[in-house]
Design a protein around this motif. Structure first.
Motif: not given
Length: 244
Positions: A71-79, A128-139, A151-153
């Motif tokens: 998994f590639d943790i991708k930061m969406v939002s932090s400070y 605090d962090i909002d994170i996703i997996d940068g490898y997953a394909k999503t839109s 079933g989600g990415p």
């Protein structure tokens, strides 16, 4: 303008966590009102990461472990400082009241499903962090609960976080506990407990109600004392019990 320090080399430190969490922080941390409300100039670490130093070090260690697991943790939002949160709040309030023709109190209730009143966001703390997996394909919008469910990415990523995030000091804030009130379930929002617990403790010792009553931003004239008391109890304090 807030000051950031960008670390080029990864710093690694070990953190021992247990349930309930026991962390080696000061019993009497000195956090100012402006710092707790996102109005202070604090030192943040990591280009594109923007966390307090200890939280940044734990985050990089967790990111490395996740990478080893695929998994590639991708930061969406932090400070986010007070003024950025104020902008988010006011844009939503105007959109709901002007474009969607909601009444002011309806708009406020809609906003606080997921967004905080400026000055009360945990993202003000640099923990605090909002994170996703940068490898997953999503839109589209990535911060929706369905994308972290079966079933989600981000299904596999969420399962990995459930198993491993607390080892690095990061705890889910707004759980899917049906008894919990306040903000809706956010499977992407994690908090670095060794710092955020004492910060919340310090915040609770302040007169949050009075602090909010002294603010002046779009829509706040509709805040009643009863509303603010409920907001503090439900949205600020009704969280993952391991973060209290």
């Amino acid at each position: 303008m807030k000051r950031r320090t960008f670390i080029k080399k990864t710093a690694v430190s070990g953190i021992a966590c247990s349930l309930p969490p026991v962390f080696p922080f000061s019993s009497n941390p000195d956090y100012s009102i402006s710092e707790l409300m996102g109005k202070a100039d604090i030192e943040l670490f990591g280009e594109g990461i923007n966390l307090r130093e200890e939280a940044y070090m734990a985050y990089t260690k967790m990111k490395k472990a996740a990478y080893s697991a695929g998994f590639d943790i991708k930061m969406v939002s932090s400070y986010r400082d007070f003024y950025r949160q104020e902008g988010i709040w006011e844009r939503k309030y105007l959109r709901f009241t002007e474009d969607d023709n909601m009444r002011p109190l309806e708009a406020i209730d809609k906003i606080i499903e997921y967004s905080t009143i400026p000055g009360t966001s945990r993202h003000h703390w640099g923990t605090d962090i909002d994170i996703i997996d940068g490898y997953a394909k999503t839109s589209g919008d990535v911060l929706v609960p369905e994308k972290f469910e079966a079933g989600g990415p981000f299904e596999g990523f969420k399962a990995w976080l459930d198993e491993n995030s607390e080892e690095f000091g990061f705890y889910l804030v707004y759980t899917d506990d049906p008894r919990r009130r306040g903000f809706k379930y956010e499977p992407w929002h994690y908090s670095y407990a060794p710092i955020s617990i004492p910060m919340l403790t310090a915040f609770r010792k302040k007169n949050i109600l009075k602090l909010l009553q002294n603010e002046d931003f779009v829509g706040c004239e509709h805040f009643t004392t009863g509303f603010l008391r409920t907001y503090i109890q439900d949205n600020i304090l009704d969280i993952n019990q391991n973060l209290l």
